[in-house]
Motif scaffolding. Structure first.
Motif, PDB file in Angstrom:
ATOM      1  N   THR A 148       0.857  -1.318  -0.115  1.00  0.00           N
ATOM      2  CA  THR A 148      -0.146  -0.234   0.036  1.00  0.00           C
ATOM      3  C   THR A 148       0.755   1.134  -0.189  1.00  0.00           C
ATOM      4  OG1 THR A 148      -1.524  -1.342   1.277  1.00  0.00           O
ATOM      5  CG2 THR A 148      -1.969   1.146   1.159  1.00  0.00           C
ATOM      6  N   THR A 149       0.416   2.335  -0.589  1.00  0.00           N
ATOM      7  CA  THR A 149       1.169   3.476  -0.772  1.00  0.00           C
ATOM      8  C   THR A 149       0.149   4.631  -0.388  1.00  0.00           C
ATOM      9  OG1 THR A 149       2.858   3.119  -2.361  1.00  0.00           O
ATOM     10  CG2 THR A 149       2.273   5.145  -2.120  1.00  0.00           C
ATOM     11  N   TYR A 150       0.422   5.222   0.745  1.00  0.00           N
ATOM     12  CA  TYR A 150      -0.440   6.395   1.377  1.00  0.00           C
ATOM     13  C   TYR A 150       0.168   7.649   0.855  1.00  0.00           C
ATOM     14  CZ  TYR A 150      -2.033   2.480   4.348  1.00  0.00           C
ATOM     15  OH  TYR A 150      -2.331   1.065   4.690  1.00  0.00           O
ATOM     16  N   PRO A 151      -0.806   8.525   0.734  1.00  0.00           N
ATOM     17  CA  PRO A 151      -0.231   9.946   0.356  1.00  0.00           C
ATOM     18  C   PRO A 151       0.499  10.571   1.220  1.00  0.00           C
ATOM     19  CG  PRO A 151      -2.664   9.955  -0.301  1.00  0.00           C
ATOM     20  CD  PRO A 151      -2.325   8.760   0.603  1.00  0.00           C
ATOM     21  N   SER A 152       0.439  10.434   2.746  1.00  0.00           N
ATOM     22  CA  SER A 152       1.064  10.721   3.658  1.00  0.00           C
ATOM     23  C   SER A 152       1.100   9.893   4.974  1.00  0.00           C
ATOM     24  CB  SER A 152       0.669  12.010   4.037  1.00  0.00           C
ATOM     25  OG  SER A 152      -0.464  12.240   4.775  1.00  0.00           O
ATOM     26  N   GLN A 153       2.038  10.269   5.858  1.00  0.00           N
ATOM     27  CA  GLN A 153       1.947   9.451   7.089  1.00  0.00           C
ATOM     28  C   GLN A 153       0.535   9.356   7.835  1.00  0.00           C
ATOM     29  OE1 GLN A 153       5.201   9.117  10.237  1.00  0.00           O
ATOM     30  NE2 GLN A 153       3.626  10.338  11.419  1.00  0.00           N
ATOM     31  N   ALA A 154      -0.203  10.588   7.765  1.00  0.00           N
ATOM     32  CA  ALA A 154      -1.432  10.828   8.405  1.00  0.00           C
ATOM     33  C   ALA A 154      -2.474   9.840   7.858  1.00  0.00           C
ATOM     34  CB  ALA A 154      -1.898  12.181   8.200  1.00  0.00           C
ATOM     35  N   ASP A 155      -2.273   9.611   6.592  1.00  0.00           N
ATOM     36  CA  ASP A 155      -3.198   8.672   5.954  1.00  0.00           C
ATOM     37  C   ASP A 155      -2.964   7.405   6.159  1.00  0.00           C
ATOM     38  OD1 ASP A 155      -4.552  10.403   4.053  1.00  0.00           O
ATOM     39  OD2 ASP A 155      -2.661  10.805   3.377  1.00  0.00           O
ATOM     40  N   ALA A 156      -1.797   6.827   6.581  1.00  0.00           N
ATOM     41  CA  ALA A 156      -1.549   5.608   7.121  1.00  0.00           C
ATOM     42  C   ALA A 156      -1.660   5.442   8.471  1.00  0.00           C
ATOM     43  CB  ALA A 156      -0.182   5.208   6.846  1.00  0.00           C
ATOM     44  N   ALA A 157      -1.830   6.377   9.173  1.00  0.00           N
ATOM     45  CA  ALA A 157      -1.917   6.361  10.608  1.00  0.00           C
ATOM     46  C   ALA A 157      -2.785   5.455  11.390  1.00  0.00           C
ATOM     47  CB  ALA A 157      -2.207   7.736  11.317  1.00  0.00           C
TER      48      ALA A 157
END
Length: 275
Positions: free
Chosen positions: A112-121
């Motif tokens: 998975t690739t998230y746009p930012s760390q917040a999206d992966a939080a």
């Protein structure tokens, strides 16, 4: 017709299975091979030249044994141009196509690739709650561990082993990174020292923590929860938490997971342990 010169040459499958053809291939007898092709397809030298991506004069020299093929690349071009099946490629001494065609899904490590760390939080927090080992490589680490509302601080199980690598606040690399993102070296270093102090508090409360400082310009921000990595990069003007974050999982046929595991271990070996 002109278009026929550019059409693939279709050699009947039984031709490739003939013993005399296989013997020609084993001998790497290119002249006999091309004559076989002409015999069973009616292809002209010009058409052979087109599919083999060479001049008609070169084909003529090969057929009349005035030139030899010796390089592996040239044999590969012959096999590709004539669309040899795997049994013919093997007889010619080449790897079968199926060995060279690896599906991307078989190598996938970035799941998975998230746009930012917040999206992966949310996913990071869920894994952190059950993790037995947690490794963090960051710069300041405030958003991960240094503040009460940091991503990981309150979620890591008390019995989990926590290893943290932060940038040495007194290093030239820290001053360089501060200038990259437009901060003063004093305030930048103060943020690292705050995280170190807050990690000491956790250790004083009985948590198992290894803390290291490294002195190289930061490239990767790494969170490892048991065997799963969440990785992002520091750019010249952007902090890693705002860059795309990749979830990387083990894959026996892949290399990324191994590379980041090795990066983390090597960083620990070359860093200074302070706790």
């Amino acid at each position: 017709m002109l278009g026929e010169s550019f059409a693939p040459i279709v050699i009947p499958a039984p031709v490739w299975e003939r013993q005399d053809m296989l013997q020609v291939l084993r001998n790497r007898d290119v002249a006999s091979l091309l004559r076989f092709v002409q015999q069973h397809t009616g292809a002209s030298q010009q058409r052979l030249a087109t599919v083999l991506e060479m001049s008609q004069g070169r084909v003529n020299e090969l057929i009349n044994r005035r030139r030899r093929v010796t390089s592996l690349g040239s044999f590969e071009r012959l096999a590709d141009g004539l669309r040899m099946p795997d049994n013919a490629r093997i007889a010619l001494g080449l790897a079968p196509i199926e060995c060279n065609r690896v599906m991307l899904t078989d190598l996938a490590e970035i799941t998975t690739t998230y746009p930012s760390q917040a999206d992966a939080a949310e996913e990071i927090r869920a894994l952190a709650k059950a993790a037995a080992t947690v490794d963090v490589m960051a710069v300041r680490g405030l958003g991960l561990l240094g503040l009460n509302d940091s991503l990981l601080r309150e979620l890591i199980p008390p019995e989990a082993r926590l290893r943290v690598l932060l940038l040495d606040p007194d290093s030239d690399a820290a001053a360089y990174r501060a200038s990259e993102i437009g901060e003063s070296s004093e305030s930048f270093a103060a943020g690292i020292r705050l995280s170190i102090a807050r990690l000491r508090e956790l250790a004083s409360a009985g948590r198992t923590i290894e803390l290291y400082t490294y002195d190289q310009v930061p490239v990767w921000r790494i969170i490892k929860l048991d065997s799963i990595f969440f990785v992002s990069a520091f750019t010249v003007q952007q902090e890693a938490h705002s860059c795309p974050t990749h979830r990387i999982e083990p894959n026996a046929r892949g290399v990324l997971h191994h590379a980041f595991a090795r990066t983390l271990e090597q960083a620990a070996v070359t860093s200074r342990r302070i706790m």
